[in-house]
Design a protein around this motif. Structure first.
Motif, PDB file in Angstrom:
ATOM      1  N   PRO A   1     -49.482 -17.018 -29.139  1.00 22.86           N
ATOM      2  CA  PRO A   1     -49.444 -15.935 -28.162  1.00 22.86           C
ATOM      3  C   PRO A   1     -48.400 -16.174 -27.070  1.00 22.86           C
ATOM      4  O   PRO A   1     -48.300 -17.276 -26.517  1.00 22.86           O
ATOM      5  N   VAL A   2     -47.578 -15.117 -26.836  1.00 24.00           N
ATOM      6  CA  VAL A   2     -46.665 -15.167 -25.698  1.00 24.00           C
ATOM      7  C   VAL A   2     -47.181 -14.282 -24.572  1.00 24.00           C
ATOM      8  O   VAL A   2     -46.725 -14.382 -23.433  1.00 24.00           O
ATOM      9  N   GLN A   3     -48.142 -13.400 -24.908  1.00 20.18           N
ATOM     10  CA  GLN A   3     -48.746 -12.551 -23.902  1.00 20.18           C
ATOM     11  C   GLN A   3     -50.085 -12.030 -24.424  1.00 20.18           C
ATOM     12  O   GLN A   3     -50.237 -11.747 -25.616  1.00 20.18           O
ATOM     13  N   VAL A   4     -51.106 -11.956 -23.528  1.00 20.94           N
ATOM     14  CA  VAL A   4     -52.406 -11.363 -23.846  1.00 20.94           C
ATOM     15  C   VAL A   4     -52.596 -10.197 -22.905  1.00 20.94           C
ATOM     16  O   VAL A   4     -52.529 -10.359 -21.674  1.00 20.94           O
ATOM     17  N   THR A   5     -52.851  -8.983 -23.461  1.00 16.75           N
ATOM     18  CA  THR A   5     -52.958  -7.802 -22.612  1.00 16.75           C
ATOM     19  C   THR A   5     -53.805  -6.727 -23.269  1.00 16.75           C
ATOM     20  O   THR A   5     -53.898  -6.660 -24.495  1.00 16.75           O
TER      21      THR A   5
ATOM     22  N   ARG B   1     -43.041  -4.212 -17.557  1.00 17.45           N
ATOM     23  CA  ARG B   1     -42.965  -5.312 -16.586  1.00 17.45           C
ATOM     24  C   ARG B   1     -42.750  -6.675 -17.244  1.00 17.45           C
ATOM     25  O   ARG B   1     -41.701  -7.302 -17.094  1.00 17.45           O
ATOM     26  N   ALA B   2     -43.694  -7.129 -17.946  1.00 15.61           N
ATOM     27  CA  ALA B   2     -43.683  -8.519 -18.418  1.00 15.61           C
ATOM     28  C   ALA B   2     -42.718  -8.753 -19.575  1.00 15.61           C
ATOM     29  O   ALA B   2     -42.255  -9.872 -19.788  1.00 15.61           O
ATOM     30  N   TYR B   3     -42.431  -7.700 -20.346  1.00 18.36           N
ATOM     31  CA  TYR B   3     -41.634  -7.895 -21.552  1.00 18.36           C
ATOM     32  C   TYR B   3     -40.295  -8.546 -21.246  1.00 18.36           C
ATOM     33  O   TYR B   3     -39.828  -9.420 -21.985  1.00 18.36           O
TER      34      TYR B   3
END
Length: 810
Positions: free
Chosen positions: A762-766, A775-777
Motif C-alpha cells: 500500500p502507498v495510500q489507504v483511503t 491532493r495526495a496523488y
C-alpha cells in the motif's frame, strides 16, 4: 444408703408432669442421675401401672452399666426387677419392670408388636446424640401413641439438648430442667492437638502425664478411634498406672476391666462410647482430643464415608462432665479457645448424613407406603431418601413404591439390606451356613475377621462374629427358599452388591471404574493374584475419605468377578451397542462396539462399523459447542458471515439472519447429517441455505464478493467481522480514471481502498478517492517515479488509461 444426686430435687415434678400428660422432656447435666433415678421414680409413683418401663440406651456398654447401677442402688438383682436386652444378650423376665434396651432391639419390638403390649412407658435416654435409630424410635412411638396406644407415656432425656423442638413434636409437652452439676470441673484449653511436627498420641501422652501429677484418681481420655487408642496406649508409659482401652468392639469382659475399680490408678482410652450415660467410678480428670470418627453416606456416589471431625460444643460439655460426677475434677481440651468458638453447637443428626436404606425398608415393613409423608422428627434430605429407594429397588425389596415379598423377608433380618438380600437368596440352600459366615463378617463393625479368608474357610470365625452368624442362621432358617439359580457364595455377594461391579483400568491395575461412574483405588494389600488376573471385580467395601469432589473411593475388600456370573444373574442389565464418538485427532467419527453392565463398560471393540446417521449425530453433538469457531475458521464462511453482518448493520430493512451461536449450532448440526468427518462438510453452503429468497440475491447485490475496476480486472473485496467497511486492495495504475470511491450496502458504505504500488504494497489507504486524486496523488507520484521509473505515472490520472499489466492474479 443410696447416694443423693441432683436429679432428686426434680423427681417429684417429673412424676407430676408425666401424670398430668402423656409426654415429657427432661434436661439434666452430666452426673445428675437421670439415667438411674428417673425410671425408678416413675415405677415407684405408680405411673406405669402393671406395665413395664422400657429405657432406650444408644450403646450396649451403657445399657449394661445402667442396669447394673439401677439394680445395685435399689437392692435388686439384674434380670429380675431390672434387666437389659442387647444384641446377643437378654437378661430380663416376663415380670421385669425396668428394661434397658439398645436402639435396634426397640425397633425390632415395634415391628413385631406395634401395640407394645405390656409396656406402659418408654424413656429415650441421651436423645441429644440423635442417632438414626433414636430418631426413628421417637417417630414410631409417637405414631403408636397417636393411633393405637393413647395411654403410652414417652419421656425424652438428655444432658445437652435443644429441648423445644422435641417438646413441640411431642404435642407441646412440658420440659423439666435440672440445674447444676454436682461437682465443679476446671477446664483448660490447650493448643491444637495435631501439628506437622508432633502426632496426636504425643500430645495426649504429655497431657496425661501432666494431669496425673495434678489430680488424684483416674484419667479418661477421649480419642476418635481404635487406631488412635492403640497409638496412645504405646505412647503412655508408667508402671504405676493401668492403661486400658474402652470402645464398642471390645468384649464385655474387656469393657468391664475399664469400668471396674482397680488396685492402681487407671488411664482409660475411650472413643465417644464413654461420652454419655456411663459413670466410671474414680475418674477425676478428662483429656479430650476434640475429635470423633463420624460415619456418613455419600448419596451421589453411593459409597460410605468415615471422617475424623471436630466434636460439637454439646459433646465437649458431655465429655468434660465425666470428670465431675463424683468429685471436683479437671478437663484438658487439646484445642484452643479460638477453635472452641467455631465448634458447632450440636452434632449433625445421623438422619442428615447416613445411609437410609435400612430405615426406609423398615418403614415399608411398618406399613408406610410413602416415606416422605411419614411423621419424621426431622425429615431427611430428599437425595438420601431417593438413594435409599434406588438401592432397595435394585435389591428387589420394593417395586413401584411398594414392599415386595422379598423385602418383607429382608426386613426380618437385623442387617443392612444388602446382606439381608444375600441371606434371603441363600435360605433353603446348601450355601446358607457359608452365607451366614460371610454376612456376619460384613456386618461386624470391628473388622475382626478377614472376608477373603472366611470365603475360603467359613468355619474360622472369631467368637463375637460366630455369635452374629448363629443369630442370623436362626432367622434365615425360618425363611422359604427363593428359587434363584445360585451356584456359589460369590453369586450371593453379586446379588447384594450388584451396583458395586467395577472394571480395572488397563493403565493402572490398582485403579478402576465402578457402576455409577465412581472411580476406585485398591488399598495396599488388596490386589491379590486372582484379582490381578481378572478385568472385572466386585467391590465389597468402598469408602470416600476425602471431601474433594473428584476423589476416588478407597477399596478395602474386593473379589474377582467372572463375566459368566453377570450374564447368569443380570442378563437383563447387559446391553451391546455400536457407539459412535468423535476423534479430535483425525477429525472424524469412529465407531466401537461397547458392551455394558448397567452404565459400566465391561468390554469394547474399537473397530466397529460406522452408521452414517449415528455418526452425523455424534459429530454434531461433539462439534456443536464449537460451532462459531468452526465456521469462522473456514475462510469462505468467515467472509460470508462478515458480509451478512455488514448488511445487518446498514441494510436494516431486510430480515438478515442473526447467525448467533444457537443458529450456527443448528446449521452445523444440519450439515453433519449422514456425514462422518469435518472434511466432508460444505459449511458455506449451510450458511447460504439460511439466506432465503430474496436475501441470497440481495447479498450479492449489496455486498459483492468482488468489484470490476477501470482496468477491467475483477478484484476481491475483503470482508472482516467487526470491520466498518470492506477493503479493496488494488494497484494504483488499475484505477486511473476512477473518480468516485466505490460503495456497497446500497451506497451506504464506502469501500476502504488500499492503493498498491508495483510491489503490491500500500502507498495510500483511503475511502475518499476524489480527495486522493486532487491532493495526495502528486506527493505519491514523486516518490513512485523515482522508485519505479519504468512505470507510467501521469500528471493527470483521471484522463490516463488504466493498466492491468503486471497485476497480481486472483
Amino acid at each position: 444408703m443410696r447416694e443423693r444426686l441432683p436429679i432428686e430435687e426434680s423427681l417429684g415434678e417429673i412424676c407430676e408432669r408425666l401424670g398430668a400428660a402423656r409426654n415429657l422432656v427432661v434436661v439434666a447435666p452430666p452426673g445428675a442421675g437421670k439415667t438411674t433415678r428417673v425410671p425408678v421414680a416413675i415405677l415407684e409413683s405408680g405411673l406405669a401401672g402393671d406395665g413395664a418401663i422400657v429405657m432406650l440406651q444408644p450403646r450396649r456398654v451403657a445399657a449394661r452399666a445402667a442396669t447394673e447401677r439401677i439394680a445395685a442402688e435399689n437392692g435388686w438383682r439384674v434380670g429380675e426387677e431390672a434387666g437389659y436386652h442387647i444384641r446377643f444378650e437378654k437378661r430380663y423376665a416376663a415380670n421385669t419392670k425396668i428394661r434397658v434396651v439398645t436402639e435396634g432391639i426397640l425397633t425390632a419390638q415395634l415391628l413385631d408388636d406395634a401395640f407394645l403390649e405390656g409396656v406402659s412407658a418408654v424413656i429415650l435416654d441421651e436423645f441429644h446424640e440423635r442417632s438414626l435409630n433414636t430418631d426413628m424410635a421417637v417417630a414410631l412411638l409417637r405414631e403408636v401413641q397417636q393411633t393405637v396406644r393413647p395411654d403410652l407415656k414417652i419421656v425424652v432425656m438428655s444432658a445437652t439438648l435443644d429441648a423445644e423442638p422435641v417438646a413441640k413434636y411431642l404435642g407441646d409437652c412440658a420440659i423439666v430442667r435440672t440445674q447444676g452439676r454436682m461437682y465443679a470441673v476446671e477446664i483448660e484449653q490447650r493448643a491444637a492437638p495435631v501439628s506437622r511436627d508432633e502426632p496426636l498420641e504425643k500430645h495426649v501422652a504429655r497431657a496425661v502425664d501432666d494431669v496425673l501429677g495434678r489430680v488424684d484418681g483416674d484419667v479418661l481420655v477421649f480419642l476418635p478411634g481404635m487406631r488412635e487408642i492403640e497409638r496412645a496406649r504405646s505412647a503412655i508409659r508408667g508402671s504405676d498406672v493401668a492403661v486400658l482401652p474402652l470402645h464398642g468392639s471390645l468384649s464385655n469382659d474387656e469393657q468391664q476391666r475399664a469400668l471396674r475399680r482397680a488396685d492402681r490408678r487407671k488411664v482409660i482410652l475411650a472413643t465417644n462410647i464413654a461420652e454419655t450415660s456411663l459413670t466410671i467410678d474414680g475418674v477425676r480428670a478428662v483429656v479430650d482430643s476434640g475429635l470423633v470418627r463420624q460415619a456418613s453416606f455419600d448419596a451421589d456416589r453411593g459409597t460410605d464415608r468415615l471422617d475424623t471431625v471436630r466434636i460439637s460444643k454439646a459433646s465437649a460439655a458431655q465429655r468434660a462432665g465425666r470428670a465431675g460426677r463424683q468429685a471436683p475434677g479437671m478437663a484438658i481440651r487439646l484445642w484452643s479457645e479460638g477453635e472452641q468458638r467455631f465448634l458447632e453447637e450440636f452434632t449433625l443428626p445421623e438422619v442428615q448424613r447416613v445411609d437410609l436404606a435400612n430405615t426406609v425398608l423398615m418403614l415399608h415393613a411398618w406399613g408406610v407406603k410413602e416415606p416422605r409423608s411419614f411423621g419424621w422428627f426431622e425429615k431427611p434430605p430428599e437425595e438420601r431418601l431417593a438413594a435409599a429407594e434406588s438401592l432397595l429397588e435394585m435389591l428387589g425389596a420394593i417395586e413401584r413404591g411398594a414392599i415386595t415379598e422379598v423385602g418383607r423377608r429382608m426386613a426380618r433380618l437385623p442387617v443392612h439390606p444388602r446382606v439381608a438380600r444375600m441371606l434371603v437368596e441363600a435360605a433353603g440352600t446348601r450355601l446358607l451356613d457359608h452365607a451366614a459366615s460371610v454376612a456376619a463378617v460384613i456386618s461386624d463393625e470391628r473388622g475382626g475377621d478377614d472376608l477373603l479368608h472366611v470365603l475360603a474357610a467359613p468355619e474360622r470365625l472369631e467368637p463375637q462374629t460366630r455369635q452374629v452368624k448363629e443369630q442370623l442362621l436362626r432367622i434365615a432358617r425360618g425363611l422359604p427358599a427363593s428359587g434363584t439359580a445360585i451356584r456359589a457364595v460369590e453369586d450371593l455377594l453379586l446379588l447384594a452388591f450388584a451396583d458395586r461391579v467395577a472394571r480395572r483400568r488397563e493403565s493402572d491395575p490398582l485403579k478402576g471404574l465402578m457402576v455409577g461412574g465412581v472411580g476406585v483405588k485398591l488399598a495396599p494389600g488388596v490386589l491379590t493374584p486372582a484379582l490381578d488376573a481378572a478385568p472385572l471385580m466386585l467391590v465389597l467395601d468402598a469408602r470416600h475419605e476425602s471431601r474433594v469432589a473428584g476423589a476416588e473411593a478407597t477399596v478395602r475388600s474386593a473379589l474377582p468377578l467372572e463375566r459368566g456370573a453377570l450374564e447368569r444373574l443380570f442378563k437383563q442389565h447387559i446391553t451391546r451397542e455400536a457407539e459412535h464418538t468423535w476423534d479430535a485427532k483425525s477429525e472424524k467419527v469412529v465407531a466401537r462396539t461397547v458392551e455394558r453392565y448397567r452404565d459400566l463398560v465391561i468390554e469394547e471393540d474399537p473397530h466397529g462399523r460406522v452408521d452414517l446417521a449415528k455418526a452425523g449425530a455424534a459429530m454434531a453433538a461433539a462439534l456443536g459447542p464449537r460451532a462459531r469457531e468452526i465456521f469462522e475458521k473456514d475462510e469462505a464462511c468467515a467472509k460470508l458471515l462478515a458480509r451478512v453482518a455488514l448488511l445487518r448493520e446498514h441494510v436494516k430493512e431486510q430480515p438478515w439472519p442473526a447467525f448467533d451461536d444457537g443458529q450456527l449450532r443448528q446449521l452445523l448440526g444440519e450439515a453433519c447429517a449422514n456425514k462422518r468427518s469435518l472434511a466432508e462438510l460444505d459449511l458455506a453452503e449451510a450458511l447460504r441455505g439460511a439466506l432465503v429468497y430474496p436475501l441470497d440475491r440481495l447479498l450479492d447485490q449489496h455486498a459483492p464478493e468482488s468489484l470490476e475496476v477501470p482496468s477491467g480486472s475483477r478484484i476481491k473485496l475483503e470482508y472482516a467481522m467487526g470491520a466498518k467497511a470492506p477493503v479493496l486492495a488494488v494497484r494504483l495504475q488499475e484505477v486511473f480514471g476512477w473518480l468516485e470511491t466505490p460503495r456497497v450496502a446500497g451506497g451506504r458504505v464506502a469501500v476502504l481502498m488500499h492503493l498498491l504500488g508495483p510491489n503490491f504494497r500500500p502507498v495510500q489507504v483511503t475511502d475518499d478517492l476524489r480527495s486522493f486524486w486532487s491532493r495526495a496523488y502528486f506527493e505519491v507520484r514523486k516518490d513512485l517515479r523515482v522508485r519505479y521509473p519504468k512505470h507510467k505515472w501521469p500528471e493527470d490520472p483521471l484522463t490516463a488509461t488504466p493498466e492491468a499489466k503486471g497485476r497480481r492474479r486472483f
